[in-house]
Design an enzyme around this catalytic site. Structure first.
Site, mmCIF file in Angstrom:
data_model
loop_
_atom_site.group_PDB
_atom_site.id
_atom_site.type_symbol
_atom_site.label_atom_id
_atom_site.label_comp_id
_atom_site.label_asym_id
_atom_site.label_seq_id
_atom_site.Cartn_x
_atom_site.Cartn_y
_atom_site.Cartn_z
ATOM 1 N N LYS A 13 -75.210 8.980 7.496
ATOM 2 C CA LYS A 13 -75.603 8.918 6.080
ATOM 3 C C LYS A 13 -76.174 7.552 5.724
ATOM 4 C CE LYS A 13 -71.433 9.822 4.540
ATOM 5 N NZ LYS A 13 -70.746 9.927 5.849
ATOM 6 N N ARG A 88 -67.316 12.396 -3.197
ATOM 7 C CA ARG A 88 -66.526 12.755 -2.021
ATOM 8 C C ARG A 88 -65.477 13.798 -2.352
ATOM 9 N NH1 ARG A 88 -67.689 8.035 1.336
ATOM 10 N NH2 ARG A 88 -66.756 8.384 3.361
ATOM 11 N N ARG A 160 -65.740 -2.421 11.772
ATOM 12 C CA ARG A 160 -65.112 -2.130 10.485
ATOM 13 C C ARG A 160 -63.630 -1.844 10.670
ATOM 14 N NH1 ARG A 160 -69.043 2.133 7.597
ATOM 15 N NH2 ARG A 160 -66.993 3.016 7.198
HETATM 16 P P1 ADP Z 1 -68.514 6.590 6.108
HETATM 17 O O1 ADP Z 1 -69.950 6.195 5.909
HETATM 18 O O2 ADP Z 1 -68.063 6.316 7.489
HETATM 19 O O3 ADP Z 1 -68.267 7.975 5.623
HETATM 20 P P2 ADP Z 1 -68.037 4.870 3.876
HETATM 21 O O4 ADP Z 1 -68.616 3.571 4.234
HETATM 22 O O5 ADP Z 1 -68.865 5.774 3.039
HETATM 23 O O6 ADP Z 1 -67.634 5.631 5.221
HETATM 24 O O7 ADP Z 1 -66.649 4.696 3.161
HETATM 25 C C1 ADP Z 1 -65.666 3.827 3.631
HETATM 26 C C2 ADP Z 1 -64.395 3.956 2.786
HETATM 27 O O8 ADP Z 1 -64.671 3.572 1.419
HETATM 28 C C3 ADP Z 1 -63.832 5.357 2.677
HETATM 29 O O9 ADP Z 1 -63.037 5.697 3.784
HETATM 30 C C4 ADP Z 1 -63.036 5.254 1.372
HETATM 31 O O10 ADP Z 1 -61.812 4.556 1.560
HETATM 32 C C5 ADP Z 1 -63.947 4.386 0.515
HETATM 33 N N1 ADP Z 1 -64.890 5.220 -0.240
HETATM 34 C C6 ADP Z 1 -66.223 5.342 -0.004
HETATM 35 N N2 ADP Z 1 -66.791 6.197 -0.873
HETATM 36 C C7 ADP Z 1 -65.787 6.641 -1.669
HETATM 37 C C8 ADP Z 1 -65.728 7.566 -2.762
HETATM 38 N N3 ADP Z 1 -66.805 8.211 -3.208
HETATM 39 N N4 ADP Z 1 -64.506 7.774 -3.337
HETATM 40 C C9 ADP Z 1 -63.427 7.129 -2.925
HETATM 41 N N5 ADP Z 1 -63.411 6.280 -1.895
HETATM 42 C C10 ADP Z 1 -64.575 6.020 -1.269
HETATM 43 P P1 ADP Z 2 -72.123 7.297 8.022
HETATM 44 O O1 ADP Z 2 -72.671 6.456 6.896
HETATM 45 O O2 ADP Z 2 -72.411 8.769 7.835
HETATM 46 O O3 ADP Z 2 -70.697 7.051 8.304
HETATM 47 P P2 ADP Z 2 -73.672 5.559 9.776
HETATM 48 O O4 ADP Z 2 -75.080 5.614 9.303
HETATM 49 O O5 ADP Z 2 -72.878 4.361 9.429
HETATM 50 O O6 ADP Z 2 -72.916 6.915 9.349
HETATM 51 O O7 ADP Z 2 -73.692 5.782 11.358
HETATM 52 C C1 ADP Z 2 -72.480 5.796 12.124
HETATM 53 C C2 ADP Z 2 -72.742 5.174 13.489
HETATM 54 O O8 ADP Z 2 -73.583 6.037 14.257
HETATM 55 C C3 ADP Z 2 -73.500 3.835 13.421
HETATM 56 O O9 ADP Z 2 -73.043 3.010 14.468
HETATM 57 C C4 ADP Z 2 -74.949 4.213 13.622
HETATM 58 O O10 ADP Z 2 -75.703 3.175 14.189
HETATM 59 C C5 ADP Z 2 -74.826 5.413 14.574
HETATM 60 N N1 ADP Z 2 -75.888 6.399 14.374
HETATM 61 C C6 ADP Z 2 -76.524 6.712 13.210
HETATM 62 N N2 ADP Z 2 -77.445 7.676 13.411
HETATM 63 C C7 ADP Z 2 -77.374 8.002 14.726
HETATM 64 C C8 ADP Z 2 -78.081 8.940 15.578
HETATM 65 N N3 ADP Z 2 -79.039 9.747 15.090
HETATM 66 N N4 ADP Z 2 -77.740 8.976 16.871
HETATM 67 C C9 ADP Z 2 -76.778 8.179 17.371
HETATM 68 N N5 ADP Z 2 -76.088 7.269 16.646
HETATM 69 C C10 ADP Z 2 -76.381 7.172 15.339
#
Ligand code: ADP
Ligand code: ADP
Ligand code: ZN
Length: 224
Positions: A13, A88, A160
């Site tokens: 994302k 979420r 992270r």
């Molecule tokens: P990912 O991209 O791996 O899904 P995020 O970076 O979006 O993770 O989110 C990291 C953390 O921030 C979540 O695990 C949660 O604790 C908090 N968080 C992010 N977005 C929300 C939301 N919309 N509501 C509540 N907590 C959130």
């Molecule tokens: P999210 O916000 O959904 O948690 P991220 O964009 O942070 O996801 O991506 C999660 C991890 O996967 C990062 O280390 C990113 O570089 C990697 N990643 C993102 N897109 C791809 C892809 N198409 N193929 C392989 N790895 C990816």
């Protein structure tokens, strides 16, 4: 253009939302990034959310909704936005609908990134992020040119706190329980598209742009 990215942790994302926002001049709004900045800056909000995030739980809705509303109402969101990680759960989705309605706006498209769980686990465990500018990296697929340093700003690459295996499992659980029902919610609204999130980053981005083209949101895939 008002877009939303949906998908489990590690689906890509953040990666895709940043690329689309940059290409089309939209504001990228990611509560996860905002919370991480607050933790880093040691603010009151940062102290409040640090433990919650490290455990993989959700930050309380009232706090999250207030932060998002402020960004949505900022002048930078005038040309549109890409939401990444909000809403979420259903309460947040309802709050988003209400805040957009107050401005006479609504979402154009919800892009659901679909990736199998083993692949997600692999991606999250090899994820690094720039401590300075927030750019994400993956040690397997897109390692930085210089080990441990951001290609863009030279900042330090860090793991992270919430990318430890136990926390990742808890984030998946929270995703299935609270976030996944949003697929059905937005499908019923008629604005959900599912995009296969496997394959390299650019090919996923191309698939997303084909959807935008298909829905008449852009004129050509290279549109600006
Ligand atoms: P990912 O991209 O791996 O899904 P995020 O970076 O979006 O993770 O989110 C990291 C953390 O921030 C979540 O695990 C949660 O604790 C908090 N968080 C992010 N977005 C929300 C939301 N919309 N509501 C509540 N907590 C959130
Ligand atoms: P999210 O916000 O959904 O948690 P991220 O964009 O942070 O996801 O991506 C999660 C991890 O996967 C990062 O280390 C990113 O570089 C990697 N990643 C993102 N897109 C791809 C892809 N198409 N193929 C392989 N790895 C990816
Ligand atoms: Zn950087």
């Amino acid at each position: 253009m008002r877009l939303l990215f949906l998908g489990p942790p590690g689906a890509g994302k953040g990666t895709q939302a940043k690329m689309i926002a940059e290409e089309f001049g939209l504001l990228h709004i990611a509560p996860g990034d905002i919370f991480r900045q607050e933790v880093k800056a040691g603010t009151e909000l940062g102290h409040l959310v640090e433990g919650i995030m490290a455990e993989g739980r959700l930050v309380p809705d009232d706090i999250t909704i207030q932060i998002i509303e402020k960004r949505l109402n900022s002048p930078e969101a005038r040309n549109g936005f890409v939401l990444d990680g909000f809403p979420r759960n259903l309460a947040q989705a309802q709050a988003l609908k209400d805040m957009l309605e107050r401005k006479g706006e609504r979402l154009d498209l919800v892009i659901d990134l679909v990736v199998p769980e083993e692949e997600l686990l692999k991606r999250s465990m090899s994820r690094r992020v720039c401590a300075k500018c927030g750019k994400p990296y993956n040690l397997n697929l897109d390692p930085p040119e210089v080990e441990g340093r951001c290609d863009v700003c030279g900042g330090e690459l860090i793991v992270r706190d919430d990318d430890k295996e136990d926390t990742i499992k808890e984030r998946f659980r929270v995703y299935h329980e609270e976030t996944e029902p949003l697929r059905e919610y937005y499908a019923k609204c008629g604005i959900l598209v599912s995009v296969d999130g496997c394959g390299d980053i650019d090919s996923v981005c191309d698939k997303i742009k084909m959807c935008l083209l298909d829905k008449g949101l852009i004129r050509e895939a290279k549109d600006r």
